[in-house]
Design a protein around this motif. Structure first.
Motif, PDB file in Angstrom:
ATOM      1  N   GLN A   1       6.980 -11.746  -7.839  1.00  0.00           N
ATOM      2  CA  GLN A   1       5.730 -11.787  -6.815  1.00  0.00           C
ATOM      3  C   GLN A   1       6.192 -11.722  -5.699  1.00  0.00           C
TER       4      GLN A   1
ATOM      5  N   ALA B   1       6.926 -10.079  -1.638  1.00  0.00           N
ATOM      6  CA  ALA B   1       6.437  -9.240  -0.768  1.00  0.00           C
ATOM      7  C   ALA B   1       7.571  -9.095   0.366  1.00  0.00           C
TER       8      ALA B   1
ATOM      9  N   THR C   1       3.672  -5.917   6.366  1.00  0.00           N
ATOM     10  CA  THR C   1       3.753  -5.868   4.844  1.00  0.00           C
ATOM     11  C   THR C   1       3.953  -4.480   4.336  1.00  0.00           C
TER      12      THR C   1
ATOM     13  N   LEU D   1       5.653  -3.810   1.150  1.00  0.00           N
ATOM     14  CA  LEU D   1       5.346  -4.262  -0.394  1.00  0.00           C
ATOM     15  C   LEU D   1       4.998  -5.238  -1.031  1.00  0.00           C
ATOM     16  N   GLN D   2       4.538  -5.358  -1.876  1.00  0.00           N
ATOM     17  CA  GLN D   2       3.921  -6.738  -2.320  1.00  0.00           C
ATOM     18  C   GLN D   2       3.783  -7.109  -3.837  1.00  0.00           C
ATOM     19  N   GLN D   3       3.961  -8.021  -4.259  1.00  0.00           N
ATOM     20  CA  GLN D   3       3.707  -8.442  -5.751  1.00  0.00           C
ATOM     21  C   GLN D   3       4.617  -7.642  -6.419  1.00  0.00           C
ATOM     22  N   LEU D   4       6.086  -7.565  -5.912  1.00  0.00           N
ATOM     23  CA  LEU D   4       7.286  -6.932  -6.671  1.00  0.00           C
ATOM     24  C   LEU D   4       7.600  -8.029  -7.882  1.00  0.00           C
TER      25      LEU D   4
ATOM     26  N   VAL E   1       7.000   3.855  -6.548  1.00  0.00           N
ATOM     27  CA  VAL E   1       6.612   3.037  -5.274  1.00  0.00           C
ATOM     28  C   VAL E   1       5.537   3.667  -4.803  1.00  0.00           C
TER      29      VAL E   1
ATOM     30  N   GLY F   1       1.471   0.388  -1.661  1.00  0.00           N
ATOM     31  CA  GLY F   1       2.437  -0.950  -1.345  1.00  0.00           C
ATOM     32  C   GLY F   1       2.754  -1.848  -2.684  1.00  0.00           C
ATOM     33  N   SER F   2       3.012  -1.132  -3.636  1.00  0.00           N
ATOM     34  CA  SER F   2       3.702  -1.792  -4.634  1.00  0.00           C
ATOM     35  C   SER F   2       4.630  -0.966  -5.509  1.00  0.00           C
TER      36      SER F   2
ATOM     37  N   GLN G   1       5.557  -0.045  -9.587  1.00  0.00           N
ATOM     38  CA  GLN G   1       5.559  -0.346 -11.066  1.00  0.00           C
ATOM     39  C   GLN G   1       6.037   0.354 -11.796  1.00  0.00           C
TER      40      GLN G   1
END
Length: 629
Positions: free
Chosen positions: A317, A319, A326, A328-331, A500, A503-504, A506
């Motif tokens: 989680q 960032a 910010t 990138l977050q919830q990595l 990427v 902002g995340s 996956q």
């Protein structure tokens, strides 16, 4: 057409090209290849008229417009859009003449010039320039910014856009994919496939060459030879010619044995299965490409790891970003030994930001980072070339990094990166970008990292060095996180991808072909936003169709794999059935061999049944998806 008639080209007393005779016709898209220093850039300079052949003649039609990418970009106050438009010189001349005619109220000339503008599609010029900039990664806001506001890499893109804007008969591109990310490379690939003039392209990106060129002009031992087909076709033709050399077989067999040893060792372990499959694919490809690289000056491998933790690194989680922004977050990411992760995403999405976070160069703004006890990070990025000491030689860099190792060992190691003779003791200040990249990689590998973070490692590297790096990465036992616009390296190295975006980061369930489709869908969605309602409806329909195609593609690929596997099993069983139907087999064969044949027959029957069940299941899944209009 372009004709080279008995052309010889020298640099000082060194002969680069000797007695070349060749013709290039409109529509030819030619990849120019050869070792560094072979004469590729000099040949380009000759075609631009900046150099003259020392012997022979070069005939280019006098009315041909020749376009190339300028090496320098002045710090101009001109906007990016206007700078690119300047690439169409005829358009600019017409605009100037039109302004003068309108000021003089010369109606007849104004009408004539407007007619000429229509003939050259001048009224759509701004739209074409904007489309070029968009494809090269510039935002709408960027287009009105002054050229002086852009960094060096972005100015290279502007120069490329300006060259593409020119309505040329001959287009000369020298390493156009340097400073581009993967989405811009894919866009440029499509643009060049549609180019109608004669294209001469220097590139060290094999996938890029294969997708675009229909001929390869190769410089080797002062000879310029034309091959038909793409780069892979060239490799096959050249390898066939080299196949008589005994050293080729010896070297290739050593490489094959090394990969086979890895496959045999790990293919039965679930945790290593994907890596073993990657090596199997590499082994299959090696049979067709290794021969063409037998005379490569590069030969190196990663050193044995000092220690390995499992996992090496965990983000929970997390960032990250810059200052109060910010990115990138919830990595969520876990890197284990042997994993190969490729990062995909559009320009500016945060791929390099994620790499910097993993390297510890960016702080966490939230979340938890857990490092293995034995974690040793090796980080390669282009800005690290600036950390090389210009007054020191490669040998001095190695001795400063590891003063306890004998000088001869350092020399032997550097030789694998083609630092030999006087070069190993020469200051690196005048080194080319490729030479500095090789030195930075050599220094990095010597530290024995077990987590490699590679951000565009192939920039400035030639095809031979890329090939050597690919082989070395396939044998590397640590973990790799890779950002690259070189699809051949991504395919040969990575076992999984992360996207990427927004902002995340996956997991991306697909391959590079699927990523190309995803990019097309993204671009189409952007067009929809800017379009009129009627165009929005058409674009939305097209985007929906692309989405449905993307949904069906993985299933279609699985079906094709199952069908191929089923055909192999059926063929083997048919041969076995015929063998077991022969009465002589039971009279002459020993009992143990007969039992083995019967066991294999039963195994094949089970596999065929399983294949058929898989085929039916996949077809049911495919039929359940929305139909494509």
């Amino acid at each position: 057409m372009i004709q080279l008639k008995n052309v010889s080209l020298l640099r000082g007393v060194k002969v680069l090209i000797s007695a070349a005779n060749m013709q290039w016709h409109p529509g030819h898209r030619i990849g120019l290849t050869g070792a560094n220093g072979a004469g590729k850039s000099s040949l380009f300079a000759m075609l631009r008229g900046e150099l003259h052949a020392d012997v022979g003649d070069v005939d280019i039609p006098l009315d041909w417009v020749v376009a190339h990418v300028a090496q320098e970009t002045p710090a101009l106050s001109t906007s990016a859009l206007e700078f690119v438009l300047d690439g169409d010189e005829e358009l600019r001349q017409l605009e100037q003449r039109l302004a003068v005619a309108e000021a003089a109220h010369d109606g007849a000339l104004v009408g004539e010039l407007h007619g000429h503008l229509a003939e050259i599609d001048g009224y759509a010029a701004r739209s074409r320039a904007a489309s070029l900039l968009d494809g090269l990664g510039f935002s709408q806001a960027d287009m009105s910014r002054a050229v002086s506001e852009f960094s060096g890499g972005w100015r290279v893109r502007l120069n490329l856009g300006r060259a593409l804007m020119c309505r040329s008969d001959l287009l000369l591109l020298d390493e156009p994919t340097n400073h581009l990310d993967l989405d811009a490379v894919i866009w440029l690939e499509g643009w060049l496939r549609d180019y109608r003039g004669t294209l001469l392209l220097i590139s060290h990106d094999r996938d890029f060459l294969d997708a675009i060129v229909n001929h390869i002009a190769h410089i080797e031992q002062q000879q310029l030879t034309l091959y038909r087909g793409g780069y892979s076709d060239f490799e096959r033709q050249r390898s066939a010619r080299l196949a008589q050399q005994q050293s080729l077989y010896e070297r290739q067999e050593r490489q094959r044995a090394h990969l086979q040893k890895y496959i045999d060792r790990f293919r039965v372990q679930a945790t290593k299965a994907r890596q073993a499959q990657s090596r199997i694919k590499a082994l299959e490809r090696m049979e067709t490409v290794s021969a063409a690289h037998i005379d490569s000056p590069f030969s190196f491998s990663f050193l044995p790891l000092l220690g390995v933790s499992d996992p090496l690194l965990v983000l929970d989680q997390v960032a990250t970003g810059y200052a109060d922004k910010t990115v990138l977050q919830q990595l969520m990411l876990t890197m284990r030994p042997g994993e190969r992760l490729g990062l995909l995403g559009r320009n500016g999405a945060g791929k390099s930001t994620l790499i910097k976070l993993l390297a510890g160069e960016l702080p966490m703004l939230a979340g938890k980072r857990t490092e293995g006890k034995e974690l040793r990070i090796g980080y390669f990025a282009q800005h690290q070339l600036e950390q090389l000491r210009p007054d020191e030689s490669p040998l001095q860099h190695m001795q400063r990094l590891d003063p306890l190792t004998r000088e001869q060992e350092h020399r032997n190691y550097l030789g694998g990166f083609d630092f030999n003779g006087d070069m190993v003791i020469s200051p690196c200040a005048p080194f080319s970008g490729g030479e500095k990249s090789r030195l930075a990689l050599a220094l990095l590998i010597w530290t024995k990292p077990n987590l490699l973070l590679l951000d565009e490692p192939t920039n400035h590297l030639d095809l031979e060095m890329r090939h050597a790096l690919t082989l070395a990465l396939q044998q590397y036992e640590g973990a790799v996180v890779l950002v690259s616009h070189d699809r051949a390296l991504l395919r040969a190295t990575c076992d999984r991808f992360m996207l990427v975006s927004d902002g995340s980061a996956q997991p991306f369930d697909g391959d590079l072909d699927d990523y190309r489709d995803w990019l097309a869908t993204q671009r189409q969605a952007e067009v929809v936003k800017a379009a009129s309602p009627a165009r929005q409806e058409r674009a939305a329909s097209k985007a929906e169709r692309q989405t449905r195609l993307a949904e069906r593609r993985p299933l279609i690929k699985q079906i094709e794999r199952v069908e191929a596997q089923l055909a192999r099993h059926q063929q083997e069983k048919s041969q076995l059935d015929a063998q077991l139907a022969d009465p002589a087999l039971y009279q002459n064969s020993d009992k143990q061999a007969l039992t083995a044949l019967l066991k294999r027959q039963a195994e094949l029957a089970e596999r065929i049944e399983a294949d058929e069940l898989d085929w039916l299941t996949l077809h049911e899944q495919l039929e359940a998806l929305p139909a494509i209009d």
